[in-house]
Design a protein around this motif. Structure first.
Motif, mmCIF file in Angstrom:
data_model
loop_
_atom_site.group_PDB
_atom_site.id
_atom_site.type_symbol
_atom_site.label_atom_id
_atom_site.label_comp_id
_atom_site.label_asym_id
_atom_site.label_seq_id
_atom_site.Cartn_x
_atom_site.Cartn_y
_atom_site.Cartn_z
ATOM 1 N N HIS A 242 15.398 -2.084 11.822
ATOM 2 C CA HIS A 242 14.911 -1.060 11.335
ATOM 3 C C HIS A 242 14.023 -1.362 10.467
ATOM 4 O O HIS A 242 14.572 -1.639 9.696
ATOM 5 C CB HIS A 242 15.623 0.029 11.784
ATOM 6 C CG HIS A 242 14.586 0.992 12.217
ATOM 7 N ND1 HIS A 242 15.130 2.188 12.254
ATOM 8 C CD2 HIS A 242 13.604 1.909 11.912
ATOM 9 C CE1 HIS A 242 14.839 3.542 12.605
ATOM 10 N NE2 HIS A 242 12.983 2.053 12.210
ATOM 11 N N VAL A 243 12.709 -1.673 10.163
ATOM 12 C CA VAL A 243 11.988 -1.531 9.250
ATOM 13 C C VAL A 243 10.872 -0.388 9.148
ATOM 14 O O VAL A 243 10.491 0.210 10.082
ATOM 15 C CB VAL A 243 11.189 -2.874 9.362
ATOM 16 C CG1 VAL A 243 9.493 -3.215 8.571
ATOM 17 C CG2 VAL A 243 11.657 -3.404 10.424
ATOM 18 N N LEU A 244 11.112 -0.325 7.759
ATOM 19 C CA LEU A 244 10.285 1.067 7.467
ATOM 20 C C LEU A 244 8.765 -0.050 6.926
ATOM 21 O O LEU A 244 8.872 -0.491 5.714
ATOM 22 C CB LEU A 244 10.622 1.750 6.399
ATOM 23 C CG LEU A 244 10.266 2.862 5.108
ATOM 24 C CD1 LEU A 244 9.560 4.127 6.540
ATOM 25 C CD2 LEU A 244 10.703 3.192 5.211
ATOM 26 N N ILE A 245 7.454 0.900 7.020
ATOM 27 C CA ILE A 245 6.359 0.426 6.347
ATOM 28 C C ILE A 245 5.412 1.455 5.653
ATOM 29 O O ILE A 245 5.657 3.020 6.413
ATOM 30 C CB ILE A 245 6.113 -0.492 7.725
ATOM 31 C CG1 ILE A 245 5.555 0.611 8.515
ATOM 32 C CG2 ILE A 245 6.012 -1.500 7.408
ATOM 33 C CD1 ILE A 245 4.281 -0.161 9.153
ATOM 34 N N VAL A 246 5.432 0.808 4.172
ATOM 35 C CA VAL A 246 4.843 2.541 3.812
ATOM 36 C C VAL A 246 3.209 1.984 3.140
ATOM 37 O O VAL A 246 3.125 0.845 2.481
ATOM 38 C CB VAL A 246 5.715 3.070 2.737
ATOM 39 C CG1 VAL A 246 5.525 3.873 2.111
ATOM 40 C CG2 VAL A 246 7.373 2.611 2.763
ATOM 41 N N ASP A 247 2.093 2.763 3.679
ATOM 42 C CA ASP A 247 0.850 2.389 3.101
ATOM 43 C C ASP A 247 0.286 4.067 3.936
ATOM 44 O O ASP A 247 0.338 4.299 4.769
ATOM 45 C CB ASP A 247 0.435 1.022 4.445
ATOM 46 C CG ASP A 247 -0.846 0.501 3.336
ATOM 47 O OD1 ASP A 247 -0.420 -0.952 3.196
ATOM 48 O OD2 ASP A 247 -1.718 1.446 3.693
ATOM 49 N N ASP A 248 -0.813 4.072 2.872
ATOM 50 C CA ASP A 248 -1.330 5.147 2.919
ATOM 51 C C ASP A 248 -2.602 5.209 3.532
ATOM 52 O O ASP A 248 -3.522 5.790 3.959
ATOM 53 C CB ASP A 248 -2.285 5.693 1.957
ATOM 54 C CG ASP A 248 -2.843 4.394 0.922
ATOM 55 O OD1 ASP A 248 -2.873 3.411 1.203
ATOM 56 O OD2 ASP A 248 -3.319 5.389 0.297
ATOM 57 N N SER A 249 -3.106 3.109 4.294
ATOM 58 C CA SER A 249 -3.547 3.407 5.193
ATOM 59 C C SER A 249 -3.778 2.700 6.920
ATOM 60 O O SER A 249 -2.530 2.619 6.979
ATOM 61 C CB SER A 249 -4.423 1.731 5.247
ATOM 62 O OG SER A 249 -5.591 1.419 6.045
ATOM 63 N N VAL A 250 -4.602 3.909 7.014
ATOM 64 C CA VAL A 250 -4.218 3.755 9.185
ATOM 65 C C VAL A 250 -4.012 2.776 9.200
ATOM 66 O O VAL A 250 -3.478 2.312 10.275
ATOM 67 C CB VAL A 250 -4.214 5.121 9.788
ATOM 68 C CG1 VAL A 250 -4.572 5.251 10.914
ATOM 69 C CG2 VAL A 250 -4.241 6.328 8.993
ATOM 70 N N SER A 251 -4.858 2.183 9.171
ATOM 71 C CA SER A 251 -5.329 0.598 9.623
ATOM 72 C C SER A 251 -4.451 -0.850 9.900
ATOM 73 O O SER A 251 -4.045 -1.213 10.621
ATOM 74 C CB SER A 251 -6.810 0.228 9.574
ATOM 75 O OG SER A 251 -7.165 0.262 8.433
ATOM 76 N N VAL A 252 -4.117 -0.286 8.299
ATOM 77 C CA VAL A 252 -2.946 -1.595 7.949
ATOM 78 C C VAL A 252 -1.464 -1.516 8.411
ATOM 79 O O VAL A 252 -0.990 -1.969 8.947
ATOM 80 C CB VAL A 252 -2.364 -1.858 6.162
ATOM 81 C CG1 VAL A 252 -2.082 -2.425 5.712
ATOM 82 C CG2 VAL A 252 -3.878 -1.956 5.603
ATOM 83 N N ARG A 253 -1.322 0.583 7.893
ATOM 84 C CA ARG A 253 0.138 0.265 9.403
ATOM 85 C C ARG A 253 0.118 0.049 10.522
ATOM 86 O O ARG A 253 0.954 -0.770 10.956
ATOM 87 C CB ARG A 253 0.543 2.335 9.309
ATOM 88 C CG ARG A 253 1.212 2.419 7.758
ATOM 89 C CD ARG A 253 1.470 3.748 7.435
ATOM 90 N NE ARG A 253 0.109 5.579 8.755
ATOM 91 C CZ ARG A 253 -0.532 6.308 7.590
ATOM 92 N NH1 ARG A 253 -0.144 5.876 7.087
ATOM 93 N NH2 ARG A 253 -1.102 6.804 8.448
ATOM 94 N N GLN A 254 -0.771 0.589 11.343
ATOM 95 C CA GLN A 254 -0.940 -0.080 13.345
ATOM 96 C C GLN A 254 -0.995 -1.307 12.778
ATOM 97 O O GLN A 254 -0.847 -1.858 13.654
ATOM 98 C CB GLN A 254 -2.443 0.374 13.222
ATOM 99 C CG GLN A 254 -2.423 2.318 13.961
ATOM 100 C CD GLN A 254 -4.003 2.764 13.898
ATOM 101 O OE1 GLN A 254 -4.776 2.076 13.699
ATOM 102 N NE2 GLN A 254 -3.724 4.238 14.376
ATOM 103 N N MET A 255 -1.562 -2.869 12.201
ATOM 104 C CA MET A 255 -1.372 -4.338 12.319
ATOM 105 C C MET A 255 0.106 -4.355 12.350
ATOM 106 O O MET A 255 0.279 -5.424 12.832
ATOM 107 C CB MET A 255 -2.767 -5.027 11.194
ATOM 108 C CG MET A 255 -4.023 -4.508 11.745
ATOM 109 S SD MET A 255 -5.226 -5.354 10.903
ATOM 110 C CE MET A 255 -5.352 -4.482 9.146
ATOM 111 N N VAL A 256 0.550 -4.026 10.860
ATOM 112 C CA VAL A 256 1.515 -4.195 9.987
ATOM 113 C C VAL A 256 2.946 -4.052 11.667
ATOM 114 O O VAL A 256 3.810 -4.838 12.364
ATOM 115 C CB VAL A 256 1.699 -3.572 9.186
ATOM 116 C CG1 VAL A 256 3.895 -3.887 8.741
ATOM 117 C CG2 VAL A 256 1.143 -3.786 7.764
#
Length: 121
Positions: free
Chosen positions: A4-18
């Motif tokens: 289980h990975v938690l990704i943290v970014d304020d950019s929606v596009s970066v979150r979606q790509m990651v």
């Protein structure tokens, strides 16, 4: 059971790509829009790996890392900073805060998967 990975970014596009990259390799992914949301998630759940941006509203990545390292459940959780910040001074601050590693945007999906596999075993 998948990691289980938690990704943290304020950019929606970066979150979606990651998220798409990590899910393609079979990882379970939870996303947070800033450090504060991530910290609140980490108070009730554990993650195998945290990938965080540095510059975000409400709580930046370095503050998040310091806060997570203060939680017993996240003392040893691998935390990688994924950011546009590339200076040696920022990387040193990341290490001092407890970051496991540092990646500079834009990210290479294959490199991200290589790092995820390495830090989660």
């Amino acid at each position: 059971m998948s990691k289980h990975v938690l990704i943290v970014d304020d950019s929606v596009s970066v979150r979606q790509m990651v998220e798409a990259t990590l899910k393609s390799a079979g990882y379970t992914v939870t996303a947070a829009k800033d450090g504060l949301e991530a910290l609140n998630l980490c108070k009730t759940k554990t993650y195998d790996f945290v990938l965080t941006d540095q510059n975000m509203p409400n709580m930046d990545g370095l503050t998040l890392i310091k806060s997570l390292r203060a939680l017993p459940a996240h003392i040893r959780t691998p935390i990688i900073v994924l950011t546009t910040e590339a200076s040696d001074a920022m990387k040193a601050q990341g290490r001092a805060a407890g970051a496991t590693g540092w990646m500079v945007k834009p990210f290479d999906p294959n490199k991200l998967l290589e790092i995820a596999k390495k830090v989660m075993g």
